[in-house]
Design a protein around this motif. Structure first.
Motif: not given
Length: 235
Positions: A103-109, A40-44, A78-92
């Motif tokens: 949850x905390x996720x790491x977006x590797x770009x 889901x996050x990669x699609x976004x 849903x991401x808490x804020x707009x997705x960006x490379x690095x650490x992001x917060x999401x709500x499941x």
């Protein structure tokens, strides 16, 4: 044991076997929550960055055995804020039964970024021989980076750097296009009017910077913007 008893046992074993097989098949074909969240996050992210973006998602701090609470409906992610490379917060969250978790996720770009092929000294002009482009996780490059389209060639190194360093904006500066004392052409740009006159630069400047220039004819000082070597504009 009678033939009837044997048939009954065979039927019982068959039902048990089919039940276990169905559960195993379901487990193999149903993606776990990490796969669902990552997809889901990669699609976004692809919608934001474009289809050529190379990216992946990880879950720092969570053990591999961690599981979300059971959910009978589709997960809302849903991401808490707009997705960006690095650490992001999401709500499941789940609608049935209702629950919500952060949850905390790491977006590797990954992008091709400039690194130095050799040591470069302070005040040196960067050339194509000084840099090469390699794939790096930009979420880890907190100081920024340059890609092949960012015009790094010709920039000035502010301080000495060693080979292998990822080049960031705070390491370089644009070269001066006008030096103090240079003779320049002053262009006065107004709607429907364009006047040119000769002048003398009273300050040094890089392209786009403002500087004071003396009009050689009137001896007046004006503030202009450096365009390129020998040319300034007043608007």
């Amino acid at each position: 044991m009678s033939i009837v008893d044997n048939q009954k046992k065979r039927r019982i074993f068959a039902v048990i076997f089919l039940s276990v097989a169905a559960r195993l098949a379901c487990a193999e074909t149903t993606p776990d929550w990490r796969t669902l969240v990552s997809g889901h996050l990669l699609d976004r992210w692809q919608q934001v960055a474009g289809t050529d973006s190379q990216a992946s998602v990880s879950f720092p701090g969570l053990p591999g055995t961690y599981q979300l609470a059971h959910c009978n409906s589709d997960l809302n992610i849903n991401p808490v804020k707009a997705l960006q490379p690095g650490r992001n917060g999401i709500e499941v969250s789940c609608a049935s039964p209702y629950w919500k978790q952060h949850l905390a996720i790491q977006l590797h770009v990954y992008r091709e970024v400039a690194i130095l092929t050799q040591a470069v000294s302070s005040d040196a002009v960067i050339s194509a021989d000084d840099i090469r482009y390699v794939s790096r996780d930009t979420g880890e490059l907190h100081q920024g980076f340059f890609t092949v389209d960012d015009g790094l060639n010709g920039m000035i190194m502010r301080r000495s750097q060693r080979a292998g360093t990822v080049v960031s904006a705070n390491m370089v500066e644009a070269p001066l296009v006008i030096e103090r004392g240079d003779e320049v052409l002053i262009q006065v740009m107004r709607p429907g009017i364009r006047v040119e006159m000769k002048g003398t630069a009273l300050e040094s400047a890089r392209a786009g910077e403002r500087l004071r220039v003396r009009n050689n004819q009137s001896d007046k000082t004006v503030t202009a913007r450096a365009v390129r070597a020998g040319l300034v504009q007043v608007r």
